[in-house]
Design a protein around this motif. Structure first.
Motif, PDB file in Angstrom:
ATOM      1  N   GLU A  82       2.445   6.463  -2.758  1.00 16.77           N
ATOM      2  CA  GLU A  82       1.767   6.311  -4.046  1.00 16.77           C
ATOM      3  C   GLU A  82       2.000   4.923  -4.635  1.00 16.77           C
ATOM      4  O   GLU A  82       1.165   4.419  -5.388  1.00 16.77           O
ATOM      5  CB  GLU A  82       2.258   7.393  -5.015  1.00 16.77           C
ATOM      6  CG  GLU A  82       1.871   8.809  -4.592  1.00 16.77           C
ATOM      7  CD  GLU A  82       2.193   9.839  -5.661  1.00 16.77           C
ATOM      8  OE1 GLU A  82       2.572   9.429  -6.773  1.00 16.77           O
ATOM      9  OE2 GLU A  82       2.050  11.036  -5.374  1.00 16.77           O
ATOM     10  N   GLN A  83       3.138   4.283  -4.296  1.00 21.02           N
ATOM     11  CA  GLN A  83       3.408   2.959  -4.844  1.00 21.02           C
ATOM     12  C   GLN A  83       2.414   1.908  -4.342  1.00 21.02           C
ATOM     13  O   GLN A  83       2.278   0.836  -4.922  1.00 21.02           O
ATOM     14  CB  GLN A  83       4.835   2.520  -4.475  1.00 21.02           C
ATOM     15  CG  GLN A  83       5.929   3.399  -5.071  1.00 21.02           C
ATOM     16  CD  GLN A  83       6.197   4.628  -4.235  1.00 21.02           C
ATOM     17  OE1 GLN A  83       5.458   4.894  -3.283  1.00 21.02           O
ATOM     18  NE2 GLN A  83       7.212   5.400  -4.591  1.00 21.02           N
ATOM     19  N   GLN A  84       1.707   2.213  -3.258  1.00 26.04           N
ATOM     20  CA  GLN A  84       0.774   1.252  -2.660  1.00 26.04           C
ATOM     21  C   GLN A  84      -0.348   0.903  -3.628  1.00 26.04           C
ATOM     22  O   GLN A  84      -0.898  -0.187  -3.587  1.00 26.04           O
ATOM     23  CB  GLN A  84       0.199   1.836  -1.374  1.00 26.04           C
ATOM     24  CG  GLN A  84      -0.562   0.837  -0.514  1.00 26.04           C
ATOM     25  CD  GLN A  84       0.360  -0.018   0.325  1.00 26.04           C
ATOM     26  OE1 GLN A  84       1.422   0.411   0.690  1.00 26.04           O
ATOM     27  NE2 GLN A  84      -0.039  -1.237   0.628  1.00 26.04           N
TER      28      GLN A  84
END
Length: 737
Positions: free
Chosen positions: A171-173
């Protein structure tokens, strides 16, 4: 209904007073009238007005444009500029604060009223739009398809967790500027870009098929349905859903292959018309099925909510339903409007609603809870697997609950064994144990079951579960002695990916799987010290971390511990934690050994033979005669009920029909052959002499039957091994004299 609240920022006192009078006449509430940007910022934070009328030219270090920009960015309050001078440079700078309007001094009352109403209307519309978008993004997290939003350049501003997971991205992408075009195969990228451009230009297009790329370079076929995101009549991005159509492609390949085979068959077998016609009918059927499967795949996302076969619902903070899907309403035999606005207690009654309320309150604290529970549905009881997650607004505040409930009634095997009630047993010991189990079943207290191996501790644990308010939840049991020490922690608490070699994915432990139900920890005395500490922490906090994880997992599961060891001695010897022993020993029940309840043998024999007969699919059970029961009644039963079951199962295998032949496999020496002591009365011996003689004779008989084994002889006499040793030593001393 409260009046719209307006903050006036004007450094000319006369104009400020005039504005206040006009605003009150127009039906608005004036929060305050201030003359500096510093005062405007302070009051905007403390009073939260609905609108700010801001003079551009202000005294002080902060002018109107800077104050408006900070008010809009920090609190999202609409601003209307008031100015007597509107040069191009000033207007260009003022646009940074995204004002909701400009009014040039002097202005008419009608102009002021119109500008305020338009700004308030636009502000309300923007707020409702943001809330609607947040709600749909939360719902999108529950969908298995890839749901996304991009800006006009294709940079992703949102993608649901299942979609990121399917593509192999964390999700950090998203924060690092992931572009939708990176997720498209190079061969299809140009057509995908063109498709997106046409949508941004206002065209309405059907789904686009393309090859999607995962992060690891692998690919799969997909179809994307997109629409433009419009703000103020201008496209600012694209919103869409992408569906994996691997199965549809396989169906199409099958269809094409079937078509090719059909053409070949017709050309090769023209002369065999009848046979060809039969093959043709078959191939057409296959083709129609494949076409239907393809159409179903294309409509999957469009019908995900209305046609879902799971119950999907949304609750508000007061735990009232505000949205239910048609399947949920039809399952309970009502219209959606009948469920909306009501609570679980109003729909299902207080008894069924108690455990649901407990879960909902946990979700409203920020937890995501997955558990099994039962509900009354049209006169019957159904079991559901629930996933409930908190819904949050743009500021992260929890606004309600979103849940998906799946019917798992068919997966739960019915309990075919039921422990008889206290009235069905003759022995006081077993009646007392069952009565205690029934009492403690009404609570959620931790229970410690003690007794010899094979005495029925696991059956009593099942009895407690089935008679508790958790009966609709799962029941799990684990033998702590049978689990390898290196795997025990993962077995109980689960593990995260990469926690150890071979841990490729997240696995839930038995504690987490027992959410809403009961977990039996059999042979708790065998638990390794490190797990004793972690189990104590769970009992104190009802939370734990998975192996290799950092996130606390909260679980509502009842613990029942069982052991055949003397835990007090284990504590004294330093092999078991004292604090854990006290935490487990909230309510202790001793399960009596079979030799202590031999009067229950007839009931146990009848029950076990019935179960074995059903398992072995016997049409009739062999009869068991009184002498056989007497033989069983005089046996010591070191293996307890488990040994009795084995003996009876062995007898059924041998007998099958007619009389039940019981073979104790060389243990006849442990079966009583009858023993008596005759005493004359009145006689020459005193009562003390008779009692000493009786004691000597019984000890001698016990040693004979146990073949000299003192431990077993002490058990036959119902005394401790040390008491027997003291008696024998005393007797030897007396004999010497």
């Amino acid at each position: 209904m409260s009046l719209p609240r307006i903050l006036v920022v004007e450094d000319e006192a006369k104009i400020a007073r005039h504005l206040q009078r006009i605003l009150v006449q127009l039906g608005y509430e004036v929060v305050a009238a201030v003359s500096t940007g510093e005062e405007a910022l302070s009051l905007a934070e403390t009073t939260s007005p609905d609108l700010v009328l801001m003079d551009i030219m202000l005294a002080g270090q902060i002018d109107g444009i800077e104050a408006a920009e900070r008010i809009h960015l920090q609190w999202n309050i609409p601003v209307i500029y008031l100015t007597a001078y509107a040069g191009d440079k000033m207007l260009e700078r003022a646009k940074i604060a995204e004002p909701f309007g400009y009014l040039l001094k002097p202005f008419r009352q009608e102009e002021l009223h119109t500008a305020i109403e338009m700004a308030l209307h636009k502000s309300r519309a923007d707020r409702l739009l943001r809330e609607s978008e947040e709600k749909h993004k939360e719902l999108a997290q529950l969908l298995p398809q890839l749901v996304f939003e991009t800006d006009t350049e294709g940079v992703l501003s949102f993608m649901n967790s299942p979609g990121l997971g399917a593509l192999g991205y964390p999700e950090q992408q998203l924060a690092s500027g992931l572009n939708i075009f990176q997720l498209v195969h190079a061969n299809d990228r140009d057509s995908f870009v063109a498709h997106m451009s046409r949508i941004l230009n206002g065209e309405s297009l059907e789904g686009l098929e393309y090859i999607a790329l995962r992060k690891d370079g692998s690919a799969f076929p997909a179809v994307a349905y997109c629409t433009a995101i419009v703000r103020d009549k201008k496209a600012i991005g694209v919103r869409g859903v992408s569906i994996d159509i691997t199965e549809r492609k396989r169906a199409e390949e099958l269809l094409q292959r079937s078509h090719d085979e059909l053409e070949t068959l017709v050309s090769q077998r023209t002369a065999e018309l009848n046979l060809s016609n039969q093959e043709l009918v078959h191939e057409i059927t296959v083709r129609r099925r494949a076409e239907a499967a393809a159409r179903q795949s294309e409509l999957l996302f469009r019908t995900v909510f209305d046609s879902a076969r799971d119950c999907i619902f949304v609750k508000d903070l007061s735990l009232k339903y505000i949205l239910v899907n048609p399947f949920m309403a039809s399952l309970f035999g009502v219209h959606e409007s009948h469920m909306v606005g009501r609570t679980d207690e109003e729909l299902f009654g207080p008894e069924a609603a108690d455990h649901l309320k407990e879960v909902d309150l946990r979700v409203l604290t920020g937890e995501t809870v997955e558990r099994e529970h039962s509900l009354p549905v049209k006169g019957t009881t159904m079991i559901f697997l629930d996933i409930r997650v908190p819904m949050r607004d743009a500021h992260g505040a929890i606004t309600g609950i979103c849940g998906v409930a799946h019917d798992i009634t068919g997966r739960r095997k019915p309990v075919v064994w039921e422990l008889p009630g206290a009235t069905q047993y003759r022995s006081d010991a077993m009646r007392s144990a069952l009565q205690a189990a029934t009492v403690v079943a009404q609570t959620d207290s931790t229970v410690l079951l003690t007794g010899e191996s094979g005495s029925g501790k696991d059956y009593l644990a099942r009895h407690i579960h089935e008679h508790s308010k958790r009966a609709g939840g799962p029941f799990f049991a684990v033998n702590c002695a049978a689990v390898a020490p290196e795997l025990a922690e993962s077995e109980l608490f689960g593990h995260e990916p990469g926690a150890f070699t071979g841990a490729r994915g997240r696995i839930k432990g038995l504690l987490e799987l027992a959410e809403g139900g009961t977990l039996l920890l059999n042979e708790i005395g065998e638990l390794i010290p490190s797990l004793q500490s972690k189990l104590l922490t769970f009992l104190d906090t009802r939370s734990f971390t998975r192996v290799g994880g950092r996130e606390l997992v909260r679980v509502s599961a009842r613990l029942i511990a069982a052991t055949n060891r003397d835990l007090e001695k284990e504590v004294a010897d330093g092999r078991f934690r004292q604090d854990l022993y006290y935490r487990l020993n909230v309510f202790s029940i001793r399960v009596p050994a079979l030799r202590e309840r031999l009067e229950d043998l007839p009931a146990l024999i009848k029950e076990i033979l019935s179960e074995l007969g059903a398992d072995m699919q016997l049409t009739a059970l062999p009869e068991i005669d009184v002498p056989t029961i007497e033989r069983l009644n005089h046996y010591n039963w070191p293996g307890n009920v488990r040994e009795l079951r084995n003996v009876l199962e062995r007898a059924l295998i041998i007998s099958r029909e007619g009389k039940l032949e019981v073979d104790l496999f060389g243990t006849e020496e442990k079966v009583s052959r009858g023993w008596s002591l005759t005493v004359d009365f009145p006689g020459e011996k005193s009562l003390t002499q008779i009692l000493d003689e009786l004691t000597d004779s019984m000890v001698a008989e016990a040693l004979h039957r146990s073949q000299g084994k003192r431990q077993e002889a002490a058990q036959l006499l119902g005394i401790s091994r040390h008491a027997l040793k003291r008696f024998l030593k005393k007797k030897e001393t007396l004999d010497e004299h």
